[in-house]
Design a protein around this motif. Structure first.
Motif, PDB file in Angstrom:
ATOM      1  N   TYR A  30       0.832  -1.204   0.000  1.00 34.92           N
ATOM      2  CA  TYR A  30       0.000   0.000   0.000  1.00 34.92           C
ATOM      3  C   TYR A  30       0.866   1.254   0.000  1.00 34.92           C
ATOM      4  O   TYR A  30       0.626   2.182  -0.778  1.00 34.92           O
ATOM      5  CB  TYR A  30      -0.927  -0.003   1.221  1.00 34.92           C
ATOM      6  N   ALA A  34       1.236   4.006  -2.984  1.00 33.41           N
ATOM      7  CA  ALA A  34       0.957   5.415  -2.706  1.00 33.41           C
ATOM      8  C   ALA A  34       2.124   6.290  -3.144  1.00 33.41           C
ATOM      9  O   ALA A  34       1.921   7.331  -3.795  1.00 33.41           O
ATOM     10  CB  ALA A  34       0.668   5.612  -1.221  1.00 33.41           C
ATOM     11  N   ASP A  37       2.438   6.448  -6.940  1.00 34.96           N
ATOM     12  CA  ASP A  37       1.386   7.307  -7.477  1.00 34.96           C
ATOM     13  C   ASP A  37       1.710   8.786  -7.266  1.00 34.96           C
ATOM     14  O   ASP A  37       1.470   9.615  -8.150  1.00 34.96           O
ATOM     15  CB  ASP A  37       0.034   6.979  -6.845  1.00 34.96           C
ATOM     16  N   THR A  53      -4.097  12.989  -5.739  1.00 30.57           N
ATOM     17  CA  THR A  53      -3.324  11.847  -5.257  1.00 30.57           C
ATOM     18  C   THR A  53      -2.944  12.018  -3.800  1.00 30.57           C
ATOM     19  O   THR A  53      -3.100  11.088  -3.002  1.00 30.57           O
ATOM     20  CB  THR A  53      -2.058  11.658  -6.119  1.00 30.57           C
ATOM     21  N   THR A  54      -2.447  13.200  -3.428  1.00 30.53           N
ATOM     22  CA  THR A  54      -2.063  13.412  -2.032  1.00 30.53           C
ATOM     23  C   THR A  54      -3.280  13.372  -1.118  1.00 30.53           C
ATOM     24  O   THR A  54      -3.203  12.844  -0.008  1.00 30.53           O
ATOM     25  CB  THR A  54      -1.297  14.736  -1.846  1.00 30.53           C
ATOM     26  N   TYR A  57      -4.483   9.672  -0.554  1.00 30.64           N
ATOM     27  CA  TYR A  57      -3.658   8.914   0.386  1.00 30.64           C
ATOM     28  C   TYR A  57      -3.463   9.651   1.709  1.00 30.64           C
ATOM     29  O   TYR A  57      -2.696   9.203   2.561  1.00 30.64           O
ATOM     30  CB  TYR A  57      -2.299   8.588  -0.236  1.00 30.64           C
TER      31      TYR A  57
END
Length: 115
Positions: A30, A34, A37, A53-54, A57
């Motif tokens: 995971y 993250a 990405d 994206t930030t 996650y």
């Protein structure tokens, strides 16, 4: 007798370290996903993609800017190297004012992936 106790304690400590070291060295799938990405989003030069994206996650931009490394470069240099000046500038702004930082105290996470 004291030498025997010291030897037993030393062997116990070393065996505990031997079993715990591999678990700390590996990264969970995971976390690796993250970070890859985030690196790809920084490389894209699309601020909305980096924000998405930030946020997905639950990462702070400042934390990403200070601690993430992509393919051996810090994330800001990595983005600039790929011509992603908008995302590099956003990450640079997230750091804020210039201050003296003990670089030995900062631990960065390096992610390597195929582009």
């Amino acid at each position: 007798m004291i030498n025997v106790n010291i030897t037993v304690i030393a062997l116990t400590a070393l065996s505990a370290l031997a079993f715990s070291a591999p678990s700390q060295a590996t990264m969970s799938p995971y976390v690796k996903t993250a970070l890859v990405d985030v690196c790809k989003a920084a490389m894209s030069n699309k601020i909305h993609r980096l924000n998405g994206t930030t946020n997905a996650y639950r990462l702070r931009d400042k934390t990403v800017a200070l601690k993430v490394m992509c393919n051996g470069d810090d994330i800001i240099s990595f983005a600039e190297h790929h011509g992603a000046y908008k995302t590099a500038a956003k990450l640079q702004r997230s750091i804020g004012n210039v201050s003296i930082i003990d670089t030995a105290a900062i631990s960065k996470v390096n992610v390597t992936f195929a582009e």
